[in-house]
Design an enzyme around this catalytic site. Structure first.
Site, PDB file in Angstrom:
ATOM      1  N   SER A 150      57.685  13.364  30.047  1.00  0.00           N
ATOM      2  CA  SER A 150      56.575  12.446  30.261  1.00  0.00           C
ATOM      3  C   SER A 150      57.027  11.047  29.859  1.00  0.00           C
ATOM      4  O   SER A 150      57.995  10.889  29.102  1.00  0.00           O
ATOM      5  CB  SER A 150      55.372  12.862  29.395  1.00  0.00           C
ATOM      6  OG  SER A 150      54.395  11.844  29.331  1.00  0.00           O
ATOM      7  N   TYR A 163      51.653  15.383  21.268  1.00  0.00           N
ATOM      8  CA  TYR A 163      52.237  15.396  22.604  1.00  0.00           C
ATOM      9  C   TYR A 163      53.485  14.516  22.656  1.00  0.00           C
ATOM     10  O   TYR A 163      54.526  14.928  23.189  1.00  0.00           O
ATOM     11  CB  TYR A 163      51.200  14.908  23.614  1.00  0.00           C
ATOM     12  CG  TYR A 163      51.602  15.058  25.059  1.00  0.00           C
ATOM     13  CD1 TYR A 163      51.648  16.312  25.662  1.00  0.00           C
ATOM     14  CD2 TYR A 163      51.912  13.949  25.835  1.00  0.00           C
ATOM     15  CE1 TYR A 163      51.993  16.460  27.003  1.00  0.00           C
ATOM     16  CE2 TYR A 163      52.262  14.077  27.171  1.00  0.00           C
ATOM     17  CZ  TYR A 163      52.302  15.334  27.746  1.00  0.00           C
ATOM     18  OH  TYR A 163      52.653  15.469  29.080  1.00  0.00           O
ATOM     19  N   LYS A 167      57.295  15.738  23.443  1.00  0.00           N
ATOM     20  CA  LYS A 167      58.059  15.221  24.579  1.00  0.00           C
ATOM     21  C   LYS A 167      59.302  14.455  24.119  1.00  0.00           C
ATOM     22  O   LYS A 167      60.337  14.496  24.802  1.00  0.00           O
ATOM     23  CB  LYS A 167      57.172  14.342  25.454  1.00  0.00           C
ATOM     24  CG  LYS A 167      56.059  15.103  26.161  1.00  0.00           C
ATOM     25  CD  LYS A 167      56.590  16.216  27.051  1.00  0.00           C
ATOM     26  CE  LYS A 167      55.486  16.897  27.841  1.00  0.00           C
ATOM     27  NZ  LYS A 167      55.983  17.996  28.699  1.00  0.00           N
TER      28      LYS A 167
END
Length: 258
Positions: A150, A163, A167
């Site tokens: 991402s 998150y 990532k």
């Protein structure tokens, strides 16, 4: 003019596994790889969704196998990979996010998100690499592992600490695995999308505040489409990217250039 040289984006004779393939980016990746000639194995938690994608691939003349599986169930995923006769490519796509203020993240949420977005990515990639190495006679053609990262694997963002942590970790995994697997002619690449117009995002984009906040951060002035991410995945998997490994392909409309 005709040529006997294979098309650089052709995946004829190759087999790919796509996780999270029932909808959104994963579905688009499965369709793109099948369209390029790959035999595609699809997995996700929802049997109905992946069976629908597999049926679409077959209706368009492609080859598809659908098996429902939760990527966080390591034993089941290893069993699935074992069933695939020969594996040339993995699109390690399944993931998710629950936005939450840093101070409000519970241990359960932390464990759940890390299990889905990082631990499962490691274990599925590991199983895929082992499968690829079962056939040393195919070393000349090599294999490819594509990790779906991402833009949040390159920058920070409020409400997304877990998150972003996952990532960023996935980007590290991509680099380190590329170094170890390179001598075996297995490439490892990450794809880092911006906000992509999946059905969930499309609903949120109807809110003026959310849309303005998102679009103001993307220099191209729009969110991405699943097919645009799938195009980058197709490149990464294809012979056209034969010298690309250990790197991240940003499909972010310029988000991280700021």
């Amino acid at each position: 003019m005709t040529s006997s040289t294979p098309h650089p984006f052709s995946l004829d004779g190759r087999t790919a596994l796509v996780t999270g393939a029932g909808r959104g980016i994963g579905k688009s990746c499965a369709l793109a790889l099948a369209g390029a000639g790959a035999a595609v194995w699809l997995t996700a938690r929802s049997a109905d969704e992946i069976e629908g994608v597999a049926a679409q691939i077959r209706a368009e003349g492609g080859s598809a196998h659908a098996t429902a599986c939760d990527v966080t169930d390591a034993a089941s995923m290893r069993a699935l990979v074992t069933r695939i006769p020969v594996l040339d490519a993995l699109v390690n796509n399944a993931g998710g996010n629950t936005p939450r203020a840093f101070l409000d993240v519970t241990e359960e949420e932390l464990d759940t998100l890390l299990s889905l977005n990082l631990r499962s990515m490691f274990l599925v990639a590991q199983a895929a690499a082992r499968k690829m190495l079962e056939h040393p006679e195919r070393a000349k053609r090599g294999g490819v592992i594509v990790n779906m990262s991402s833009q949040m694997g390159h920058v920070g963002q409020p409400l997304r600490t877990v998150y972003c942590m996952a990532k960023h970790g996935l980007e590290g995994l991509t680099k380190s695995a590329a170094l170890e697997l390179g001598p075996h002619n297995i490439r490892v690449v990450s794809i880092a999308p911006t906000v992509i117009e999946t059905p969930m995002v499309a609903d949120r984009m109807t809110g003026a505040d959310f849309a303005q906040r998102v679009l103001s951060r993307i220099p191209l002035g729009r969110v991405g489409q699943p097919e645009e991410v799938a195009a980058a995945v197709l490149f990464a998997v294809s012979p056209a990217a034969s010298l690309v490994t250990g790197s991240s392909i940003l499909v972010d409309g310029g988000f991280t250039a700021q």
